[in-house]
Design a protein around this motif. Structure first.
Motif, PDB file in Angstrom:
ATOM      1  N   TRP A   1       1.047  -1.284   0.222  1.00 26.30           N
ATOM      2  CA  TRP A   1       0.212   0.156   0.392  1.00 26.30           C
ATOM      3  C   TRP A   1       0.648   1.292  -0.036  1.00 26.30           C
TER       4      TRP A   1
ATOM      5  N   HIS B   1     -10.822   7.867  -0.329  1.00 28.10           N
ATOM      6  CA  HIS B   1     -10.320   8.143   1.154  1.00 28.10           C
ATOM      7  C   HIS B   1     -10.903   9.598   1.005  1.00 28.10           C
TER       8      HIS B   1
ATOM      9  N   ARG C   1      -0.746   5.660   3.849  1.00 23.44           N
ATOM     10  CA  ARG C   1      -0.890   4.775   3.313  1.00 23.44           C
ATOM     11  C   ARG C   1      -0.475   3.943   4.629  1.00 23.44           C
TER      12      ARG C   1
ATOM     13  N   MET D   1      -3.396   2.985   7.238  1.00 26.75           N
ATOM     14  CA  MET D   1      -4.686   2.012   7.009  1.00 26.75           C
ATOM     15  C   MET D   1      -4.559   0.555   7.229  1.00 26.75           C
TER      16      MET D   1
ATOM     17  N   SER E   1     -13.692  -3.125   4.097  1.00 23.20           N
ATOM     18  CA  SER E   1     -12.685  -3.319   5.341  1.00 23.20           C
ATOM     19  C   SER E   1     -13.464  -5.330   5.434  1.00 23.20           C
TER      20      SER E   1
ATOM     21  N   CYS F   1      -2.045   8.602  13.038  1.00 17.88           N
ATOM     22  CA  CYS F   1      -2.848   7.126  13.512  1.00 17.88           C
ATOM     23  C   CYS F   1      -3.603   6.887  15.259  1.00 17.88           C
TER      24      CYS F   1
ATOM     25  N   GLN G   1     -13.303  -0.352  13.319  1.00 18.95           N
ATOM     26  CA  GLN G   1     -12.823   0.186  12.004  1.00 18.95           C
ATOM     27  C   GLN G   1     -13.016  -0.392  11.408  1.00 18.95           C
TER      28      GLN G   1
ATOM     29  N   GLY H   1     -14.182   1.244   6.200  1.00 21.33           N
ATOM     30  CA  GLY H   1     -13.459   1.327   5.739  1.00 21.33           C
ATOM     31  C   GLY H   1     -13.358   2.878   4.964  1.00 21.33           C
TER      32      GLY H   1
ATOM     33  N   LEU I   1     -10.372   3.800   7.509  1.00 25.25           N
ATOM     34  CA  LEU I   1      -9.001   3.754   7.857  1.00 25.25           C
ATOM     35  C   LEU I   1      -9.281   4.777   6.250  1.00 25.25           C
ATOM     36  N   GLY I   2     -10.003   5.558   5.084  1.00 25.54           N
ATOM     37  CA  GLY I   2     -10.566   6.232   4.202  1.00 25.54           C
ATOM     38  C   GLY I   2      -9.726   7.421   4.907  1.00 25.54           C
TER      39      GLY I   2
ATOM     40  N   SER J   1      -8.419   7.853   7.805  1.00 22.43           N
ATOM     41  CA  SER J   1      -6.727   7.985   8.698  1.00 22.43           C
ATOM     42  C   SER J   1      -5.479   8.135   7.454  1.00 22.43           C
ATOM     43  N   GLN J   2      -6.385   7.634   6.334  1.00 18.00           N
ATOM     44  CA  GLN J   2      -5.184   8.007   5.453  1.00 18.00           C
ATOM     45  C   GLN J   2      -5.068   9.678   4.961  1.00 18.00           C
TER      46      GLN J   2
END
Length: 248
Positions: free
Chosen positions: A37, A81, A149, A152, A168, A209, A223, A225, A228-229, A231-232
């Protein structure tokens, strides 16, 4: 650690995290090969920074070149994201219970919290990119794309899936060794691109993070998806802000 297949793993990562018209692998790695990633982020960052630098060469001011950078990044990823950031903002602060927050996050409509999150985070990224491009520190933009990345991968490996369905959950849970490898790959690349400043950028990403992990656990118990987006996006903002402080 599961056996690595660089070609398959990279094709899987590109299929998942970008909209590049590339054929996916015949079989996706399971558990997911999150170690690639950061490399996917590096490709997105390199193309985006290249477009921005081309704009500067043609005479565009740094602020317009920075806008090109953000636009190209969104095109390459399908704004995947950014969508997660908006959904998280709406859900985390628009619902009073875990179930209601998850319901809001699943809704395709965007609310005021999501709009404000997109405006503020994009404004921060644009401002930092303007400074870095203006000072010739475009490699830091690629390093930020790489480092951003990593959260994630780390969140997928360390937090339970809060919904039990969605992107996710479908991708699966990576091993800790895969997440650790992603960290190593990203840190090595950042140091190669920006020198010791890459370490400061990595620490800023770590802070982002930890913050999003604590917030996601408190709000929805894990978490998704969308997390995760988000977080990016927040990690990239943290990385470019640190780069401005250290390089500009």
């Amino acid at each position: 650690m599961p056996k690595l297949d660089p070609i398959r793993d990279l094709r899987a990562g590109l299929s998942l995290l970008t909209r590049l018209p590339l054929p996916p692998p015949a079989t996706f790695p399971n558990p997911p090969a999150v170690w690639v990633w950061p490399l996917v982020g590096g490709l997105v960052g390199t193309i985006s920074a290249g477009i921005a630098m081309a704009g500067l060469t043609l005479g565009l001011p740094a602020n317009l070149a920075a806008a090109l950078l953000l636009a190209m990044s969104a095109v390459l990823t399908g704004a995947l994201h950014e969508d997660g950031l908006a959904d998280c903002a709406d859900g985390f602060w628009g619902g009073w219970t875990r179930a209601r927050r998850l319901e809001i996050m699943k809704d395709s409509h965007i609310g005021s919290y999501g709009v404000m999150a997109l405006i503020l985070v994009s404004l921060g990224r644009w401002s930092a990119a303007t400074v870095l491009l203006g000072h010739g520190h475009w490699p830091a933009l690629i390093a930020a794309a790489i480092l951003s990345r990593v959260p994630m991968a780390v969140l997928m490996a360390t937090l339970p899936n809060a919904r039990g369905s969605g992107l996710s959950a479908a991708v699966g849970r990576p091993t800790g060794s895969m997440a650790a490898l992603a960290i190593g790959v990203a840190l090595a690349a950042a140091l190669a691109l920006t020198g010791i400043a890459g370490l400061g950028m990595a620490l800023a990403v770590l802070s982002a993070c930890v913050g999003i992990a604590a917030l996601a656990r408190a709000k929805i118990g894990g978490q998704t998806g969308d997390v995760l987006g988000a977080s990016q996006q927040l990690a990239e903002l943290a990385a470019v802000a640190a780069a401005c402080a250290l390089l500009a």
